[in-house]
Design a protein around this motif. Structure first.
Motif, PDB file in Angstrom:
ATOM      1  N   VAL A 289       0.862  -1.188   0.000  1.00  0.00           N
ATOM      2  CA  VAL A 289       0.000   0.000   0.000  1.00  0.00           C
ATOM      3  C   VAL A 289       0.898   1.238   0.000  1.00  0.00           C
TER       4      VAL A 289
ATOM      5  N   LYS B 104      -0.179   4.371  -1.059  1.00  0.00           N
ATOM      6  CA  LYS B 104      -0.996   5.588  -1.184  1.00  0.00           C
ATOM      7  C   LYS B 104      -0.331   6.748  -0.450  1.00  0.00           C
TER       8      LYS B 104
ATOM      9  N   TYR C 289       2.841   6.809   2.314  1.00  0.00           N
ATOM     10  CA  TYR C 289       2.764   7.301   3.690  1.00  0.00           C
ATOM     11  C   TYR C 289       3.857   8.354   3.930  1.00  0.00           C
TER      12      TYR C 289
ATOM     13  N   PHE D 245     -13.199  -7.482  -1.726  1.00  0.00           N
ATOM     14  CA  PHE D 245     -12.457  -7.230  -0.483  1.00  0.00           C
ATOM     15  C   PHE D 245     -13.259  -6.447   0.532  1.00  0.00           C
TER      16      PHE D 245
ATOM     17  N   HIS E  23     -12.527  -4.153   4.578  1.00  0.00           N
ATOM     18  CA  HIS E  23     -11.520  -3.477   5.403  1.00  0.00           C
ATOM     19  C   HIS E  23     -12.001  -3.481   6.846  1.00  0.00           C
TER      20      HIS E  23
ATOM     21  N   ASN F 254      -5.527  -5.989   6.372  1.00  0.00           N
ATOM     22  CA  ASN F 254      -4.578  -4.880   6.438  1.00  0.00           C
ATOM     23  C   ASN F 254      -3.375  -5.383   7.255  1.00  0.00           C
ATOM     24  N   THR F 255      -2.453  -4.500   7.593  1.00  0.00           N
ATOM     25  CA  THR F 255      -1.275  -4.931   8.345  1.00  0.00           C
ATOM     26  C   THR F 255      -1.671  -5.628   9.647  1.00  0.00           C
TER      27      THR F 255
ATOM     28  N   ARG G  64      -3.072  -6.635   2.323  1.00  0.00           N
ATOM     29  CA  ARG G  64      -2.740  -5.243   1.997  1.00  0.00           C
ATOM     30  C   ARG G  64      -1.830  -4.704   3.097  1.00  0.00           C
ATOM     31  N   TYR G  65      -0.580  -4.565   2.737  1.00  0.00           N
ATOM     32  CA  TYR G  65       0.467  -4.259   3.721  1.00  0.00           C
ATOM     33  C   TYR G  65       0.770  -2.768   3.669  1.00  0.00           C
TER      34      TYR G  65
ATOM     35  N   ILE H 191       1.165   0.012   7.007  1.00  0.00           N
ATOM     36  CA  ILE H 191       1.987   0.673   8.023  1.00  0.00           C
ATOM     37  C   ILE H 191       3.287  -0.080   8.359  1.00  0.00           C
TER      38      ILE H 191
HETATM   39  C1  LIG Z   1      -4.719   2.304   3.858  1.00  0.00           C
HETATM   40  C2  LIG Z   1      -5.399   1.009   3.642  1.00  0.00           C
HETATM   41  C3  LIG Z   1      -4.745  -0.193   3.961  1.00  0.00           C
HETATM   42  C4  LIG Z   1      -3.428  -0.255   4.687  1.00  0.00           C
HETATM   43  O1  LIG Z   1      -3.677  -0.227   6.078  1.00  0.00           O
HETATM   44  P1  LIG Z   1      -2.483  -0.462   7.122  1.00  0.00           P
HETATM   45  O2  LIG Z   1      -3.144  -0.382   8.450  1.00  0.00           O
HETATM   46  O3  LIG Z   1      -1.525   0.677   6.904  1.00  0.00           O
HETATM   47  O4  LIG Z   1      -1.897  -1.762   6.800  1.00  0.00           O
HETATM   48  C5  LIG Z   1      -5.372  -1.374   3.615  1.00  0.00           C
HETATM   49  N1  LIG Z   1      -6.587  -1.368   3.019  1.00  0.00           N
HETATM   50  C6  LIG Z   1      -7.246  -0.242   2.723  1.00  0.00           C
HETATM   51  C7  LIG Z   1      -8.588  -0.318   2.071  1.00  0.00           C
HETATM   52  C8  LIG Z   1      -6.683   0.987   3.032  1.00  0.00           C
HETATM   53  O5  LIG Z   1      -7.355   2.107   2.747  1.00  0.00           O
END
Ligand SMILES: *Cc1c(COP(=O)(O)O)cnc(C)c1O
Length: 374
Positions: free
Chosen positions: A39, A41, A45, A166, A168, A205-206, A222-223, A225
């Motif tokens: 990730v 974006k 970071y 997916f 979150h 996520n992480t 989705r890696y 932080i």
């Molecule tokens: C930013 C984001 C992530 C990454 O989250 P971390 O906590 O930094 O691993 C994963 N998925 C989505 C949809 C996000 O917006």
């Protein structure tokens, strides 16, 4: 010609070996065959998207994720062949570019698909990832009916492909798993409602990848932080399955040293007054660089020693209390290692009443990102 020369000594230094190690260690930890979505974006970071993406790909990540269409365009220009996903909403005006450049888009509304259908002459498939809102309350379909409506709308459109699905998690970084478990149940229930499993199912996520059941890794994680060597929360920091290393450092140099007599003051509002004769150093970094005024009193490292910021932080400069008269040009570490000491991003986050995620993001673009171990 673009002006790239930096005369000011203030700079961020990103250790790309730390990025590679943080990816490599995750890769070894994941179940066989699970892909890593790096990730990147928000300019990775705040670390610098192109350099971080390249390092992550070298170390075993196979997919890149960004938040916005514009970030995707930038990544596509640098990485023409890498799988690339936009996590946020994209306008229909981006559909042509996404199809031409094989960028995966996030969808959550049949209305959007109906609009996207009107885009004429797509030469390649449009790759879509359905977002399920299992409890984050942000974007996504929330029920079986909404999911099947959306799925049908995509399936009946020529050239549109349900490439992924997916969700979150809102509380994956917390010890209490009740809310998290409810999200997992809803996601699984909706997955099972689909007639066919899409190519890529992803949820973690992480925090989920590092602290939860391996079954939740699905096809990819989705890696974010911890790619940067930061833990998602204090709770996860204490149960990390492998070591991570902060990649971000922030440095500058002393540009002026003066002796202050007892009773003399420093900065706007004259908020610091010397109780006794002392030395004050001036640093060329301020709140316009992201060193926000809340960091007043934070210490910096100089010759391996901690020195406090005194007086109010200005827009472009701040002052520190020195134990002795250092030379102009003396190296100052604001974040990262110097000597035997280390200033963590978490330390700044605590000082600023925020989370570590926010700290590198708010170091503004006036601070150049430079790289170690490329
Ligand atoms: C930013 C984001 C992530 C990454 O989250 P971390 O906590 O930094 O691993 C994963 N998925 C989505 C949809 C996000 O917006």
């Amino acid at each position: 010609m673009e002006h790239t020369q930096q005369y000011r000594p203030t700079k961020a230094i990103i250790d790309l070996q730390a990025i590679r190690d943080n990816v490599h260690n995750l890769h070894s930890y994941l179940q066989e065959g699970v892909q890593i979505i790096a990730v990147v974006k928000a300019n990775a970071y705040g670390h610098g998207d192109v350099a971080v993406a390249r390092a992550a790909l070298q170390a075993g990540a196979s997919i890149l994720a960004v938040a916005t269409p514009d970030e995707a365009v930038r990544m596509r220009q640098h990485f023409p062949d890498v799988e690339l996903l936009v996590l946020g909403a994209a306008p229909v005006s981006f559909v042509q570019y996404a199809s031409d450049h094989q960028i995966m888009l996030t969808v959550f509304s049949p209305e959007w698909v109906k609009q996207a259908k009107l885009v004429q002459g797509l030469s390649k498939p449009l790759l879509l990832h359905i977002k399920i809102d299992s409890g984050m309350g942000r974007i996504g379909v929330t029920s079986r009916e909404q999911l099947l409506d959306l799925y049908k709308e995509i399936q009946t459109t020529e050239n549109f492909v349900v490439d992924g699905i997916f969700t979150h998690f809102a509380t994956a970084d917390e010890e209490d798993a009740e809310y998290f478990d409810n999200q997992v149940s809803l996601f699984k229930e909706l997955l099972n409602a689909l007639p066919n499993k899409p190519r890529l199912v992803h949820a973690a996520n992480t925090a989920t990848a590092l602290a939860k059941d391996a079954a939740l890794q699905f096809d990819a994680v989705r890696y974010g932080i911890s790619l940067y060597g930061l833990a998602p929360s204090g709770y996860v920091a204490n149960i990390l399955p492998f070591p991570i290393r902060q990649a971000f450092s922030l440095q500058t140099e002393v540009v002026h040293v003066k002796k202050l007599k007892a009773g003399q003051s420093v900065g706007y509002g004259a908020s610091f007054t010397a109780k006794e004769d002392c030395y004050i150093g001036t640093l060329p970094i301020g709140y316009a660089d992201g060193m926000i005024r809340k960091l007043g009193g934070q210490t910096v490292l100089i010759a391996g020693e901690r020195c406090p910021i005194v007086g109010r932080i200005c827009m472009d400069q701040c002052m520190i209390l020195l134990p002795r008269a250092y030379n102009i040009g003396e190296l100052v570490t604001l974040l990262g290692a110097q000597g035997n000491d280390f200033i963590s991003i978490d330390e700044w986050a605590t000082k600023c009443d925020t989370i570590n995620y926010e700290v590198p993001c708010i170091i503004t673009s006036r601070v150049p990102r430079t790289y170690n171990n490329e």
